[in-house]
Design a protein around this motif. Sequence first.
Motif, PDB file in Angstrom:
ATOM      1  N   UNK A 125       0.841  -1.192   0.000  1.00 17.59           N
ATOM      2  CA  UNK A 125       0.000   0.000   0.000  1.00 17.59           C
ATOM      3  C   UNK A 125       0.879   1.246   0.000  1.00 17.59           C
ATOM      4  N   UNK A 126       0.288   2.372  -0.350  1.00 13.55           N
ATOM      5  CA  UNK A 126       1.015   3.644  -0.242  1.00 13.55           C
ATOM      6  C   UNK A 126       0.669   4.339   1.076  1.00 13.55           C
ATOM      7  N   UNK A 127      -0.342   3.826   1.783  1.00 14.18           N
ATOM      8  CA  UNK A 127      -0.710   4.397   3.087  1.00 14.18           C
ATOM      9  C   UNK A 127       0.335   4.030   4.127  1.00 14.18           C
ATOM     10  N   UNK A 128       0.522   4.924   5.082  1.00  9.36           N
ATOM     11  CA  UNK A 128       1.534   4.678   6.109  1.00  9.36           C
ATOM     12  C   UNK A 128       1.087   3.616   7.104  1.00  9.36           C
ATOM     13  N   UNK A 129       2.052   2.822   7.523  1.00 10.95           N
ATOM     14  CA  UNK A 129       1.831   1.826   8.571  1.00 10.95           C
ATOM     15  C   UNK A 129       1.782   2.532   9.920  1.00 10.95           C
ATOM     16  N   UNK A 130       1.085   1.959  10.879  1.00  5.12           N
ATOM     17  CA  UNK A 130       1.082   2.502  12.243  1.00  5.12           C
ATOM     18  C   UNK A 130       2.473   2.389  12.869  1.00  5.12           C
ATOM     19  N   UNK A 131       3.321   1.553  12.296  1.00  9.82           N
ATOM     20  CA  UNK A 131       4.714   1.461  12.733  1.00  9.82           C
ATOM     21  C   UNK A 131       5.433   2.794  12.503  1.00  9.82           C
ATOM     22  N   UNK A 132       4.977   3.587  11.543  1.00  8.87           N
ATOM     23  CA  UNK A 132       5.614   4.875  11.234  1.00  8.87           C
ATOM     24  C   UNK A 132       5.507   5.863  12.396  1.00  8.87           C
ATOM     25  N   UNK A 133       4.602   5.596  13.321  1.00 12.64           N
ATOM     26  CA  UNK A 133       4.453   6.432  14.522  1.00 12.64           C
ATOM     27  C   UNK A 133       5.008   5.719  15.764  1.00 12.64           C
ATOM     28  N   UNK A 134       5.369   4.463  15.647  1.00 10.46           N
ATOM     29  CA  UNK A 134       5.803   3.690  16.811  1.00 10.46           C
ATOM     30  C   UNK A 134       4.641   3.295  17.698  1.00 10.46           C
ATOM     31  N   UNK A 135       3.454   3.099  17.085  1.00 14.51           N
ATOM     32  CA  UNK A 135       2.254   2.717  17.847  1.00 14.51           C
ATOM     33  C   UNK A 135       1.751   1.335  17.438  1.00 14.51           C
ATOM     34  N   UNK A 136       2.631   0.551  16.810  1.00  7.42           N
ATOM     35  CA  UNK A 136       2.292  -0.820  16.410  1.00  7.42           C
ATOM     36  C   UNK A 136       3.495  -1.708  16.692  1.00  7.42           C
ATOM     37  N   UNK A 137       3.209  -2.980  16.917  1.00  5.30           N
ATOM     38  CA  UNK A 137       4.268  -3.938  17.206  1.00  5.30           C
ATOM     39  C   UNK A 137       3.895  -5.284  16.591  1.00  5.30           C
ATOM     40  N   UNK A 138       4.913  -6.030  16.184  1.00  8.17           N
ATOM     41  CA  UNK A 138       4.709  -7.328  15.543  1.00  8.17           C
ATOM     42  C   UNK A 138       5.440  -8.427  16.304  1.00  8.17           C
ATOM     43  N   UNK A 139       4.809  -9.609  16.353  1.00  7.06           N
ATOM     44  CA  UNK A 139       5.392 -10.796  16.970  1.00  7.06           C
ATOM     45  C   UNK A 139       5.071 -12.022  16.132  1.00  7.06           C
ATOM     46  N   UNK A 140       6.001 -12.960  16.116  1.00  6.33           N
ATOM     47  CA  UNK A 140       5.832 -14.279  15.498  1.00  6.33           C
ATOM     48  C   UNK A 140       5.370 -14.211  14.040  1.00  6.33           C
ATOM     49  N   UNK A 141       6.123 -13.490  13.194  1.00  3.04           N
ATOM     50  CA  UNK A 141       5.689 -13.342  11.804  1.00  3.04           C
ATOM     51  C   UNK A 141       5.699 -14.622  10.983  1.00  3.04           C
ATOM     52  N   UNK A 142       6.538 -15.582  11.337  1.00  5.31           N
ATOM     53  CA  UNK A 142       6.627 -16.805  10.533  1.00  5.31           C
ATOM     54  C   UNK A 142       5.315 -17.573  10.503  1.00  5.31           C
ATOM     55  N   UNK A 143       4.540 -17.497  11.595  1.00 10.36           N
ATOM     56  CA  UNK A 143       3.279 -18.249  11.651  1.00 10.36           C
ATOM     57  C   UNK A 143       2.051 -17.346  11.733  1.00 10.36           C
ATOM     58  N   UNK A 144       2.239 -16.050  11.549  1.00 11.11           N
ATOM     59  CA  UNK A 144       1.129 -15.095  11.661  1.00 11.11           C
ATOM     60  C   UNK A 144       1.220 -14.016  10.592  1.00 11.11           C
ATOM     61  N   UNK A 145       1.553 -14.422   9.388  1.00 11.69           N
ATOM     62  CA  UNK A 145       1.821 -13.490   8.302  1.00 11.69           C
ATOM     63  C   UNK A 145       0.611 -12.727   7.793  1.00 11.69           C
ATOM     64  N   UNK A 146       0.908 -11.817   6.913  1.00  8.02           N
ATOM     65  CA  UNK A 146      -0.091 -10.899   6.360  1.00  8.02           C
ATOM     66  C   UNK A 146      -1.282 -11.621   5.744  1.00  8.02           C
ATOM     67  N   UNK A 147      -1.046 -12.672   5.025  1.00 10.61           N
ATOM     68  CA  UNK A 147      -2.147 -13.363   4.339  1.00 10.61           C
ATOM     69  C   UNK A 147      -2.539 -14.676   5.021  1.00 10.61           C
TER      70      UNK A 147
END
Length: 187
Positions: A125-147
């Motif tokens: 997307x061209x929209x900014x991620x909430x990570x751009x403000x430091x108000x989002x966090x991610x864990x365990x991406x290997x088993x919880x991916x985007x799709x």
Amino acid sequence: MTKAEIIALQARIGTTPDGIWGDVSTAACERHLRALMPKQHRWTTGDETSVIARFGEPGDEEQLVNLPVIGLGIKYEGKPVRTIRCHHLVADSLLAALTEIAATPARWILAEYAGCFNCRPMRGSSRLSKHAWGIAIDFAPATNGLRTHWPRAASMPIVAMEAFARQGWLSAGAFWNSDAMHFEATR
């Protein structure tokens, strides 16, 4: 998740435990998590205008703090994490959620930390991620991916979602049925 695990999850969130996850279960999960959220919600809606009004401009590193997380078992690529760079307004609530998770069987996700502040657009997307403000966090991406559909394929534990909900954070897995690695301080 197995059918038995989905049945247990459905019972926990207060819907008919039939082992089939669909719109009814998704709505029940959203209601369950929203019921855990503080009555006086301190976060804004997720649209960019509201986020800027509450948290400032994206990428403004003056708004960030280094949140100490030593002793919580947080690791990035197998190495212990000492601090997490996040927006100063979310630091206390983020620490509370992480501390709660560290005391549960869901603590395994903390050893699979995947980032907080990162001034970038959302993937695809061209929209900014909430990570751009430091108000989002991610864990365990290997088993919880985007799709990866939650809870059928993604493995994010409901207790982690509940810990973040008690701090007013949304879980992408529960509210968007995918990207279960992602939690954000929006409502």
